[in-house]
Design a protein around this motif. Structure first.
Motif, PDB file in Angstrom:
ATOM      1  N   PHE A  50      27.265  35.727 -74.257  1.00  0.00           N
ATOM      2  CA  PHE A  50      27.999  34.573 -73.729  1.00  0.00           C
ATOM      3  C   PHE A  50      27.046  33.524 -73.165  1.00  0.00           C
ATOM      4  CE2 PHE A  50      31.382  37.748 -73.742  1.00  0.00           C
ATOM      5  CZ  PHE A  50      32.451  36.995 -74.212  1.00  0.00           C
ATOM      6  N   TRP A  51      25.976  33.961 -72.524  1.00  0.00           N
ATOM      7  CA  TRP A  51      25.011  33.023 -71.939  1.00  0.00           C
ATOM      8  C   TRP A  51      24.408  32.114 -73.010  1.00  0.00           C
ATOM      9  CZ3 TRP A  51      23.231  31.249 -67.357  1.00  0.00           C
ATOM     10  CH2 TRP A  51      21.994  30.619 -67.335  1.00  0.00           C
ATOM     11  N   PHE A  52      23.933  32.697 -74.084  1.00  0.00           N
ATOM     12  CA  PHE A  52      23.268  31.894 -75.118  1.00  0.00           C
ATOM     13  C   PHE A  52      24.259  30.979 -75.850  1.00  0.00           C
ATOM     14  CE2 PHE A  52      20.038  35.388 -74.941  1.00  0.00           C
ATOM     15  CZ  PHE A  52      18.987  34.595 -74.520  1.00  0.00           C
ATOM     16  N   ILE A  53      25.536  31.322 -75.855  1.00  0.00           N
ATOM     17  CA  ILE A  53      26.534  30.479 -76.506  1.00  0.00           C
ATOM     18  C   ILE A  53      26.945  29.308 -75.608  1.00  0.00           C
ATOM     19  CG2 ILE A  53      28.922  30.402 -77.334  1.00  0.00           C
ATOM     20  CD1 ILE A  53      28.568  33.283 -78.303  1.00  0.00           C
ATOM     21  N   LEU A  54      27.068  29.545 -74.303  1.00  0.00           N
ATOM     22  CA  LEU A  54      27.721  28.579 -73.417  1.00  0.00           C
ATOM     23  C   LEU A  54      26.784  27.690 -72.614  1.00  0.00           C
ATOM     24  CD1 LEU A  54      30.514  30.929 -71.968  1.00  0.00           C
ATOM     25  CD2 LEU A  54      30.737  29.226 -73.792  1.00  0.00           C
ATOM     26  N   VAL A  55      25.503  28.024 -72.506  1.00  0.00           N
ATOM     27  CA  VAL A  55      24.628  27.367 -71.533  1.00  0.00           C
ATOM     28  C   VAL A  55      23.579  26.503 -72.224  1.00  0.00           C
ATOM     29  CG1 VAL A  55      22.847  27.815 -69.795  1.00  0.00           C
ATOM     30  CG2 VAL A  55      24.986  29.092 -69.740  1.00  0.00           C
ATOM     31  N   SER A  56      23.254  25.369 -71.599  1.00  0.00           N
ATOM     32  CA  SER A  56      22.187  24.478 -72.066  1.00  0.00           C
ATOM     33  C   SER A  56      21.168  24.268 -70.950  1.00  0.00           C
ATOM     34  CB  SER A  56      22.747  23.117 -72.492  1.00  0.00           C
ATOM     35  OG  SER A  56      23.618  23.250 -73.588  1.00  0.00           O
ATOM     36  N   ASP A  57      19.942  23.913 -71.337  1.00  0.00           N
ATOM     37  CA  ASP A  57      18.868  23.748 -70.365  1.00  0.00           C
ATOM     38  C   ASP A  57      19.105  22.612 -69.388  1.00  0.00           C
ATOM     39  OD1 ASP A  57      16.979  25.788 -70.873  1.00  0.00           O
ATOM     40  OD2 ASP A  57      16.378  24.777 -72.712  1.00  0.00           O
ATOM     41  N   GLN A  58      19.744  21.538 -69.828  1.00  0.00           N
ATOM     42  CA  GLN A  58      19.905  20.362 -68.989  1.00  0.00           C
ATOM     43  C   GLN A  58      21.174  19.616 -69.389  1.00  0.00           C
ATOM     44  OE1 GLN A  58      16.588  17.687 -69.659  1.00  0.00           O
ATOM     45  NE2 GLN A  58      16.341  18.441 -71.741  1.00  0.00           N
ATOM     46  N   PRO A  59      21.692  18.764 -68.505  1.00  0.00           N
ATOM     47  CA  PRO A  59      22.943  18.055 -68.808  1.00  0.00           C
ATOM     48  C   PRO A  59      22.873  17.220 -70.088  1.00  0.00           C
ATOM     49  CG  PRO A  59      22.377  17.843 -66.489  1.00  0.00           C
ATOM     50  CD  PRO A  59      21.217  18.497 -67.139  1.00  0.00           C
ATOM     51  N   ALA A  60      21.720  16.614 -70.352  1.00  0.00           N
ATOM     52  CA  ALA A  60      21.604  15.717 -71.503  1.00  0.00           C
ATOM     53  C   ALA A  60      21.842  16.424 -72.827  1.00  0.00           C
ATOM     54  CB  ALA A  60      20.229  15.056 -71.509  1.00  0.00           C
ATOM     55  N   THR A  61      21.625  17.744 -72.884  1.00  0.00           N
ATOM     56  CA  THR A  61      21.772  18.482 -74.142  1.00  0.00           C
ATOM     57  C   THR A  61      23.006  19.367 -74.178  1.00  0.00           C
ATOM     58  OG1 THR A  61      20.372  20.280 -73.303  1.00  0.00           O
ATOM     59  CG2 THR A  61      19.276  18.495 -74.502  1.00  0.00           C
TER      60      THR A  61
END
Length: 517
Positions: free
Chosen positions: A254-265
């Motif tokens: 779930f983490w790798f599907i839902l999360v991004s490094d920063q708001p811009a991406t």
């Protein structure tokens, strides 16, 4: 939420206090002239994902503490009840006649003859590996982004946890090595979290977002300890490691599907929220590149205040985390299920107080009632000094299980307030390098995780009340020392070496213009 005159809390070093500059940049209001709500926002969802991630992390970390009671053959490790002149606690109605023996295990479940020093080494093995990857993890997360390191750290640790029963069967050296490898994988998680929040947490929401995500550690300990006891009793201790490892692997998906490094991406963040976060953080939250000001960091007094204080705070925390089930078993004689639940109870209060402290800290800053430095020091003093007093009380509670559990619960509960103090202070003094700083401070703060279980094993080798009193009083004294150090030398001001080069030049120019010659 008030906009406080429109600037970032850490946007300029011109105010020598570093704590009373306006709190959000004017660009924040360009989109909607208001702060986007936290409920169901991308930043709140990130905090919740981190919360469950660190719940899993601490479940993977503490499962051995309770499982050890079931893994060890009590016949060879049973304490001598006459070892200190008959002053040891009798088995009472809350225990059973075999409470110091290994709990019953299903047929075919192996048990091992590990003495107290061996158990101490195995409980501390995790931290040998945990020490190694803190600084590299923080450095790389600050450069590349933290999501891959946080997710990969949890996934790697979970996968290794599945091998625990096999390693134990091969021998204590194999189990020691496996636990050290688990620590190696998990060492990147907290620095990666700090690097991510440097890009995601608006200054006025920093305390609540970070304490919510980090409080998953206490919640994980609270859930994992009694659950481990129940599983050990019902299915046998190997099932603990299979279930905990499986939970970590599922969370990572779930983490790798839902999360991004920063708001811009982030693919699902609203434009309003994206602009709010990016503009409120400003340039301080960007990647730091390959070079870091290592020498100024090492000469920074506020950084060393964080290092010393976290080492002192973690001594008591790791002592309880790794050794409390043993104390409940060998001194207070609780059975395995009572042991697991009562060992977990203190972390429920710690979790609640950590979350509350983050909300209160942000409220104090938003209303400009106190400076950043004052807020961090107040919560650090409360979270280190008061728990120290309760630990001393535990040492003198004798054979009263009620008093011991009460004081332990109060100690860890009040200790949760330090989450809004020294434990997030890295992002105050150097947002750009927050991941690297957490790697540095957590490396030092992990040393107690290696040393404390060994010292506890040595002090309690005769399983006496006097030995455990020394353990609790030593932890209390070290914790109080940490509160003193941070009170004297801690700071909430952004350090000059943490600013972008152009900001340093601008600050020097403006300061020269403001100071009369």
């Amino acid at each position: 939420m008030a906009l406080q005159n429109g600037y970032s809390i850490n946007s300029t070093p011109l105010d020598e206090s570093g704590d009373t500059t306006p709190l959000l940049k004017k660009e924040v209001v360009d989109v909607d002239d208001s702060v986007p709500p936290q409920c169901c926002s991308a930043r709140c969802n990130l905090a919740i994902m981190m919360f469950f991630g660190f719940s899993v992390v601490y479940g993977l970390r503490v499962n051995l503490s309770v499982a050890m009671v079931a893994m060890v053959n009590g016949t060879n490790s049973q304490p001598s009840l006459n070892s200190s002149g008959g002053h040891e606690c009798p088995v009472s109605s809350h225990g059973n006649n075999n409470s110091s023996q290994t709990p019953d295990q299903p047929d075919g479940i192996p048990q091992y003859s590990w003495d107290s020093p061996t158990q101490g080494l195995l409980l501390g093995a995790f931290f040998f590996g945990y020490l190694v990857t803190q600084i590299p993890g923080g450095y790389l997360a600050g450069h590349f982004g933290g999501s891959m390191f946080l997710g990969g750290g949890v996934l790697g640790t979970a996968a290794l946890t599945l091998l625990t029963p096999l390693a134990a069967q091969l021998g204590p050296y194999w189990l020691f090595g496996l636990r050290a490898l688990e620590g190696f994988g998990e060492g990147v998680t907290f620095p990666a979290m700090m690097a991510m929040w440097a890009r995601w947490a608006p200054p006025l929401e920093r305390s609540r977002l970070m304490t919510l995500s980090g409080s998953g550690a206490n919640f994980g300990a609270f859930v994992a300890l009694p659950l481990t006891g129940f599983i050990c009793h019902s299915l046998g201790w190997p099932a603990v490691f299979y279930m905990c490892g499986g939970a970590g692997c599922i969370w990572a998906v779930f983490w790798f599907i839902l999360v991004s490094d920063q708001p811009a991406t982030h693919p699902r963040i609203s434009t309003r929220e994206k602009h709010y976060i990016i503009n409120s953080i400003g340039k301080d939250g960007g990647a730091h590149g390959w070079s870091v000001p290592l020498l100024p960091m090492l000469l920074s007094v506020p950084l060393w205040a964080i290092i010393v204080s976290q080492m002192c705070a973690n001594w008591g925390y790791y002592t309880l985390l790794t050794s409390l089930p043993t104390y409940m078993d060998t001194v207070l004689h609780f059975d395995l299920r009572q042991n697991a639940f009562l060992s977990a109870l203190p972390y429920l209060g710690g979790w609640a107080f950590a979350v509350i402290s983050g909300v209160v800290a942000d409220s104090l800053l938003e209303k400009e009632l106190l400076s950043v430095t004052a807020v961090r020091k107040i919560f650090t003093i409360t979270g280190l000094l008061l728990p120290a007093a309760f630990l001393v009380a535990v040492g003198y509670s004798g054979c009263s299980g009620v008093l011991a559990v009460t004081f332990l619960t109060l100690s860890t509960t009040v200790g949760g307030t330090s989450a809004a103090g020294v434990f997030i202070n890295q992002i105050d003094i150097a947002p750009r390098y927050a991941g690297v700083l957490l790697g540095i401070t957590n490396t030092f703060a992990t040393i107690p995780g290696v040393v404390a279980p060994i010292v506890t094993g040595y002090l309690t080798k005769d399983h006496s009340l006097a030995g455990w009193r020394n353990v609790f009083c030593l932890s209390a004294g070290i914790s109080a020392g940490g509160a003193l150090v941070f009170t004297l030398f801690g700071s909430g001001k952004v350090q000059k070496w943490a600013l972008a080069e152009e900001d340093q030049e601008q600050a020097e120019t403006e300061r020269d213009g403001l100071i009369p010659t």
